[in-house]
Design a protein around this motif. Structure first.
Motif, PDB file in Angstrom:
ATOM      1  N   ASP A   1       0.715  -1.118   0.205  1.00 39.04           N
ATOM      2  CA  ASP A   1       0.106   0.423   0.288  1.00 39.04           C
ATOM      3  C   ASP A   1       0.904   1.144   0.171  1.00 39.04           C
TER       4      ASP A   1
ATOM      5  N   LEU B   1      -1.825  -5.292  -8.190  1.00 37.57           N
ATOM      6  CA  LEU B   1      -1.145  -3.874  -8.436  1.00 37.57           C
ATOM      7  C   LEU B   1      -1.378  -3.222 -10.081  1.00 37.57           C
ATOM      8  N   ASP B   2      -1.337  -2.375  -9.464  1.00 33.10           N
ATOM      9  CA  ASP B   2      -1.957  -1.888 -10.909  1.00 33.10           C
ATOM     10  C   ASP B   2      -0.132  -1.122 -11.250  1.00 33.10           C
TER      11      ASP B   2
ATOM     12  N   VAL C   1       2.238   2.395  -3.595  1.00 31.49           N
ATOM     13  CA  VAL C   1       1.129   2.375  -4.057  1.00 31.49           C
ATOM     14  C   VAL C   1       1.372   4.442  -3.558  1.00 31.49           C
TER      15      VAL C   1
END
Length: 257
Positions: A42, A93-94, A45
């Protein structure tokens, strides 16, 4: 910055490295480690990382679940509470994920190791689907990751017999991307991660999820997914930059937007 006990977090440019950091326990997976691994993801990101590297400290990538505390009353509940949120987070995940397998990967550690989009493995390492050896079944996505990569027959051999699969065999089977000398694992993984972090981040994120969906969907559904993602990618600043770079015969400078 969070104060982690069982993982380390570092950033180099647009690449975040998360290191499993219990070398005295061969990076065995505890409930605390799963919580902190989720928090580290987190944080990556939130920090705007454009690629993530996952590795281990010491001579093992991960030896699997920490059994030192004794068995849980309900292992399924433990998976729901700790394992599944993290492996689901990794899959969602991006940005690209590179796993740097600095040593053996066993049990759920194999699941984490194979979660990478690109998997770099040291030549002396091995994969071990160890669950049957202790009367359990594969978890943390190991069944899906292996079966989708190497098929039913080979996966059953690994899961039922619980035998080690060396690095060269793992690459030949299609489970890992690259095998390099042990001392070169992190350098190779970081080089790949930095290359990815300089790419069109939004498109790369769509690619990783698109491939995962293609493993489950029929052809027509895959075409629809490709269409939707292409529409979105075609509206990004990175695509506009690529078109301009092509027109002016220069290398594109992607910003991840």
């Amino acid at each position: 910055m969070m104060d982690f006990q069982t993982v380390r977090y570092a950033r180099e440019g647009d690449v975040v490295t998360i290191t499993l950091d219990r070398p005295d326990r061969l990076n065995a997976l505890s409930e605390t480690m799963f919580v902190e691994l989720g928090q580290a993801l987190d944080l990556a990101v939130a920090d705007g990382a454009r690629a993530v590297v996952l590795t281990g400290e010491g001579r093992y990538f991960c030896s699997g679940a920490d059994l030192g505390g004794g068995p849980s009353d309900d292992l399924g509940a433990t998976l729901d509470a700790y394992y599944h949120p993290v492996v689901t987070r990794l899959a969602a995940l991006d940005v690209p994920l590179v796993t740097a397998l600095n040593g053996p990967c066993a049990g759920a550690g194999m699941s984490l190791g194979l979660a990478g989009d690109l998997v770099v493995m040291g030549e002396s390492g091995y994969l071990l689907m160890a669950f049957a050896n202790i009367g359990l079944v594969p978890d943390a996505g190991a069944t899906w990751l292996a079966a989708r990569s190497i098929g039913r027959c080979r996966t059953l051999e690994l899961a039922l017999l619980g035998e080690r699969l060396g690095a060269a065999e793992a690459k030949a089977a299609g489970l890992v991307t690259r095998v390099v000398p042990d001392d070169d694992v992190m350098a190779e993984a970081m080089a790949l991660a930095h290359r990815l972090s300089a790419g069109p981040t939004l498109a790369l994120g769509m690619i990783r999820r698109q491939v995962a969906r293609a493993l489950e969907c029929d052809f027509s559904t895959t075409l629809e997914i490709e269409r939707a993602n292409q529409s979105a990618a075609g509206r990004t600043a990175d695509f506009a930059e690529a078109i301009d770079a092509f027109a002016h015969k220069r290398k594109p400078q992607f910003t991840g937007r």
